[in-house]
Design a protein around this motif. Structure first.
Motif, PDB file in Angstrom:
ATOM      1  N   ALA A 203     -47.805   2.032  -7.275  1.00 31.88           N
ATOM      2  CA  ALA A 203     -46.630   2.521  -6.552  1.00 31.88           C
ATOM      3  C   ALA A 203     -47.033   3.596  -5.544  1.00 31.88           C
ATOM      4  O   ALA A 203     -46.543   3.626  -4.412  1.00 31.88           O
ATOM      5  CB  ALA A 203     -45.603   3.070  -7.540  1.00 31.88           C
ATOM      6  N   LEU A 204     -47.944   4.473  -5.962  1.00 32.85           N
ATOM      7  CA  LEU A 204     -48.450   5.510  -5.064  1.00 32.85           C
ATOM      8  C   LEU A 204     -49.270   4.900  -3.936  1.00 32.85           C
ATOM      9  O   LEU A 204     -49.163   5.318  -2.774  1.00 32.85           O
ATOM     10  CB  LEU A 204     -49.300   6.503  -5.848  1.00 32.85           C
ATOM     11  N   GLY A 205     -50.074   3.896  -4.256  1.00 32.39           N
ATOM     12  CA  GLY A 205     -50.935   3.273  -3.254  1.00 32.39           C
ATOM     13  C   GLY A 205     -50.166   2.590  -2.147  1.00 32.39           C
ATOM     14  O   GLY A 205     -50.668   2.450  -1.022  1.00 32.39           O
TER      15      GLY A 205
ATOM     16  N   THR B 208     -48.212  -8.620   4.506  1.00 37.31           N
ATOM     17  CA  THR B 208     -49.430  -9.428   4.381  1.00 37.31           C
ATOM     18  C   THR B 208     -49.357 -10.298   3.132  1.00 37.31           C
ATOM     19  O   THR B 208     -49.020  -9.828   2.048  1.00 37.31           O
ATOM     20  CB  THR B 208     -50.671  -8.534   4.325  1.00 37.31           C
ATOM     21  N   VAL B 209     -49.698 -11.576   3.297  1.00 40.49           N
ATOM     22  CA  VAL B 209     -49.632 -12.532   2.185  1.00 40.49           C
ATOM     23  C   VAL B 209     -50.897 -13.380   2.097  1.00 40.49           C
ATOM     24  O   VAL B 209     -50.904 -14.450   1.477  1.00 40.49           O
ATOM     25  CB  VAL B 209     -48.399 -13.445   2.318  1.00 40.49           C
ATOM     26  N   ALA B 210     -51.971 -12.944   2.714  1.00 40.53           N
ATOM     27  CA  ALA B 210     -53.234 -13.692   2.663  1.00 40.53           C
ATOM     28  C   ALA B 210     -54.390 -12.718   2.848  1.00 40.53           C
ATOM     29  O   ALA B 210     -54.267 -11.707   3.548  1.00 40.53           O
ATOM     30  CB  ALA B 210     -53.282 -14.772   3.744  1.00 40.53           C
ATOM     31  N   LEU B 211     -55.502 -13.033   2.202  1.00 37.67           N
ATOM     32  CA  LEU B 211     -56.733 -12.264   2.381  1.00 37.67           C
ATOM     33  C   LEU B 211     -57.704 -13.110   3.179  1.00 37.67           C
ATOM     34  O   LEU B 211     -58.074 -14.206   2.749  1.00 37.67           O
ATOM     35  CB  LEU B 211     -57.339 -11.899   1.023  1.00 37.67           C
TER      36      LEU B 211
ATOM     37  N   VAL C 186     -48.628  -1.874   2.043  1.00 36.69           N
ATOM     38  CA  VAL C 186     -50.021  -1.448   2.168  1.00 36.69           C
ATOM     39  C   VAL C 186     -50.882  -2.268   1.213  1.00 36.69           C
ATOM     40  O   VAL C 186     -50.759  -2.158  -0.006  1.00 36.69           O
ATOM     41  CB  VAL C 186     -50.181   0.050   1.866  1.00 36.69           C
ATOM     42  N   THR C 187     -51.736  -3.090   1.785  1.00 34.87           N
ATOM     43  CA  THR C 187     -52.665  -3.912   1.013  1.00 34.87           C
ATOM     44  C   THR C 187     -54.019  -3.857   1.709  1.00 34.87           C
ATOM     45  O   THR C 187     -54.159  -3.251   2.769  1.00 34.87           O
ATOM     46  CB  THR C 187     -52.189  -5.373   0.933  1.00 34.87           C
ATOM     47  N   LYS C 188     -54.997  -4.519   1.129  1.00 36.49           N
ATOM     48  CA  LYS C 188     -56.320  -4.542   1.772  1.00 36.49           C
ATOM     49  C   LYS C 188     -56.273  -5.208   3.149  1.00 36.49           C
ATOM     50  O   LYS C 188     -56.825  -4.665   4.119  1.00 36.49           O
ATOM     51  CB  LYS C 188     -57.336  -5.239   0.864  1.00 36.49           C
ATOM     52  N   PRO C 189     -55.636  -6.379   3.310  1.00 39.20           N
ATOM     53  CA  PRO C 189     -55.584  -6.967   4.664  1.00 39.20           C
ATOM     54  C   PRO C 189     -54.731  -6.161   5.634  1.00 39.20           C
ATOM     55  O   PRO C 189     -54.916  -6.288   6.850  1.00 39.20           O
ATOM     56  CB  PRO C 189     -54.990  -8.365   4.425  1.00 39.20           C
ATOM     57  N   PHE C 190     -53.801  -5.330   5.148  1.00 39.54           N
ATOM     58  CA  PHE C 190     -53.066  -4.413   6.032  1.00 39.54           C
ATOM     59  C   PHE C 190     -54.059  -3.508   6.751  1.00 39.54           C
ATOM     60  O   PHE C 190     -53.983  -3.313   7.972  1.00 39.54           O
ATOM     61  CB  PHE C 190     -52.072  -3.603   5.199  1.00 39.54           C
TER      62      PHE C 190
END
Length: 437
Positions: free
Chosen positions: A216-218, A368-371, A277-281
């Protein structure tokens, strides 16, 4: 060198360097890196299954039948659905290898222990809820603790040593027998104790107490700012920020991406999945050309620099920069330890984190929905990570333009400083540096 940089060189850099080479963090990083091909393939399988293009969907259904998405679903089962199992094996193998113990036995044992700790379904099958990304924290802890226990027992006197002449594989198996047995008994006893005390599992306990709050923080903007800024700061001092922060980024942001992908596979639109916020973001919208958004730096050099040195570095760096490889410009310009580049190098990625977050939270750009592979060029990556939306491409174009405009004044300042240094030396015979117009 100014006092701040002197302090950083004396105190921050040695600590960051030790963290970056710490055995367990390196093993965690390498464990995630090892499974990246499977994660990327699984991500693309979901993306193809759910590509929001009616013509494509109808064509595939007419060609292969309505069940054509089963192929991609099976790939998901063999990648994202067992993500934690794969991570356990990868981390344990690399950690055991660093200790020079039987890495394969350690990895197999760690996977076995993780399965002991994982709840089963009503028909006694493993619960996919915990073998996927949601079980990553327990997976990382299991891999590290089990491998450490196995190592201690493996090097103790409580092992079975075979006589000379016995095949190496048999020697390793018997030597690992008692350490493996003791480890399995300890883990099984722990699982029984947790079940008796909580009527649940260690997965649920860790998820509720540690993993869920961290995720949640990330997903917040301040956390994204911190991750981005630290990555830049490490790179500015010549340390591989991506590798040092990799265990943190992967452990927190891969589960968020996995949840987005899972919901997208079930029919939720990319705009309605939960996590921003994700890695591909970070990869697609912030680190275009590599850390520091150096593709924009190269563009700024071509636009305003008259320095032969800068333009040569720009030409040599541009092909690699398109694929997000930026070591040539970081160390060739240089950006690393260059005070003139400190402000834009640290500020630009933080600024792009803000613009990207606002564009997504306002609904202008899907989540984002794909890496995709980190070497995927900008514009292509923006289309793919959003599930096939050109809004991602527009955001990338806006960010690169903004970053280029931000870099331009600092390139001009660097040109003036270089010209002043040239004039002070009075060396009129060297035409490598020409005053920028």
């Amino acid at each position: 060198m100014n006092p701040v940089m002197q302090w950083m060189e004396k105190h921050f850099i040695p600590i960051a360097g030790r963290i970056g080479s710490q055995r367990h963090l390196v093993a965690i990083r390498d464990g995630f890196v090892a499974i990246m091909p499977l994660i990327i393939i699984g991500s693309f399988a979901v993306l193809i299954n759910n590509l929001p293009i009616a013509f494509f969907q109808n064509f595939m259904a007419d060609l292969f039948g309505e069940s054509w998405t089963t192929l991609g679903g099976n790939i998901w089962d063999g990648s994202f659905a067992i993500l934690s199992l794969l991570v356990v094996a990868g981390i344990s193998y690399n950690l055991a290898k660093s200790y020079d113990v039987d890495a394969l036995s350690a990895a197999l044992l760690a996977v076995g222990c993780y399965i002991i700790l994982t709840p089963t379904t009503d028909d006694w099958g493993l619960s996919y809820a915990w073998t996927g990304a949601q079980g990553l924290f327990v997976g990382v802890l299991t891999a590290v603790i089990v491998t450490e226990l196995f190592r201690l027992l493996y090097h103790s006197k409580f092992t079975i040593n075979m006589p000379e002449g016995v095949p190496t594989g048999v020697v390793k198996s018997f030597r690992a027998l008692i350490p493996a047995a003791v480890t399995l008994i300890v883990v099984s006893s722990l699982q029984m104790l947790i079940t008796a005390l909580t009527d649940g599992s260690i997965h649920e306990l860790v998820f509720e107490v540690i993993q869920q709050p961290l995720q949640a923080l990330g997903n917040t903007l301040p956390a994204a700012f911190i991750i981005t800024f630290l990555n830049q700061l490490l790179w500015f001092f010549g340390l591989h920020g991506t590798n040092i922060l990799g265990p943190v980024i992967d452990s927190i942001y891969l589960p968020l991406l996995e949840e987005n992908i899972r919901l997208f596979a079930e029919g939720t639109s990319a705009a309605d999945v939960p996590y921003i916020v994700t890695k591909p973001f970070l990869d697609a919208y912030v680190f275009m050309g590599g850390s520091g958004t150096t593709l924009a730096l190269i563009a700024a050099i071509f636009l305003v620099s008259a320095s032969k040195h800068y333009r040569t570095i720009g030409k040599l760096s541009a092909p690699a920069g398109v694929f997000n490889i930026n070591e040539p410009v970081l160390f060739g310009l240089p950006v690393v330890l260059n005070p003139l580049m400190l402000i834009p190098f640290l500020t630009v990625p933080v600024l792009l984190t803000l613009t990207s977050y606002l564009a997504i939270v306002s609904g202008l750009v899907p989540k984002t929905v794909a890496l995709v592979p980190w070497t995927t060029p900008p514009f292509i990556s923006g289309y793919l990570v959003t599930g096939g939306s050109f809004a991602g491409v527009v955001l990338q174009l806006f960010n690169i333009t903004l970053a280029t405009l931000f870099y331009i004044p600092f390139i001009k300042a660097a040109m003036r400083a270089e010209q002043k240094n040239f004039d002070d030396k009075g060396d009129t015979g060297d035409d490598d540096t020409t005053k920028a117009s």
